[in-house]
Design a protein around this motif. Structure first.
Motif: not given
Length: 219
Positions: A142-149, A160-163
């Motif tokens: 997600n860091i590379h794609t820019g995705k922030k779910p 980008s990360e649940g933590s």
């Protein structure tokens, strides 16, 4: 000289037979291809058995015919329902022979053992990082794609990360689970606690370039 039987003992015949046997020995046997006559009309993928095709088609249709009798969850495959039911029964049949920890699924046990061996078989295609769990690699990507779910339901901020979302939410809730065992002060993040402890140890790693004064950290 010919044998009494009248059969020829031509050395070329013997050599040819010997060469033929060598070719048979040295030439690897080809594994027969498994016929896959069952074809998906949606994506074109083929399968050797009709029941495999039926299971595959559920990926396209979203059908989940296997329902949990306890909660409202449903699954596309019976094996997934069997694994889910263990969350209700508490059954964990897969045992780590190193530390004794048990798991619902065999794949979870396999990934857990990588912690003991230090193996990290899941590699990022973009950078040189590797992970012991596939889910950790997925989150890292997600860091590379820019995705922030991961979305904060309080302020709407995404991560980008649940933590990272978990840490962020503590600011809204005021929860401070990390407590200093020396003075009792609490912090929302373990990093803040570690910096705070420098005050008690007398370690002053932060120096001012202008006046030369050293401080632990402002808490």
């Amino acid at each position: 000289m010919a044998e009494e039987t009248g059969k020829s003992t031509d050395s070329s015949d013997i050599c040819e037979k010997s060469s033929s046997r060598k070719r048979n020995i040295l030439t690897p046997r080809r594994t027969p291809k498994v016929a896959k006559p069952h074809r998906c009309d949606i994506c074109g993928k083929t399968f050797s058995e009709n029941n495999l095709l039926i299971r595959h088609i559920r990926v396209h249709t979203g059908e989940k015919p296997y329902h949990c009798d306890i909660c409202d969850k449903s699954y596309s495959e019976r094996s997934h329902l069997t694994t889910h039911n263990r969350t209700h029964t508490g059954e964990k049949p897969y045992l780590c022979d190193i530390c004794g920890k048990t798991f619902y699924q065999k794949c979870n046990l396999t990934e857990h053992k990588y912690f003991h061996t230090g193996e990290k078989p899941f590699h990022c295609d973009v950078c040189d990082k590797s992970f012991s769990r596939k889910s950790h690699l997925t989150t890292h990507n997600n860091i590379h794609t820019g995705k922030k779910p991961y979305h904060c339901d309080v302020c709407g901020k995404s991560f980008s990360e649940g933590s990272t979302l978990t840490k962020h939410k503590r600011r809204h809730s005021g929860i401070k689970p990390f407590k200093c065992d020396i003075c009792g002060k609490s912090f929302s993040q373990v990093g803040s606690l570690n910096r705070h402890k420098l005050i008690h140890t007398g370690n002053n790693p932060y120096h001012c370039d202008t006046c030369g004064k050293s401080i632990s950290i402002v808490t």
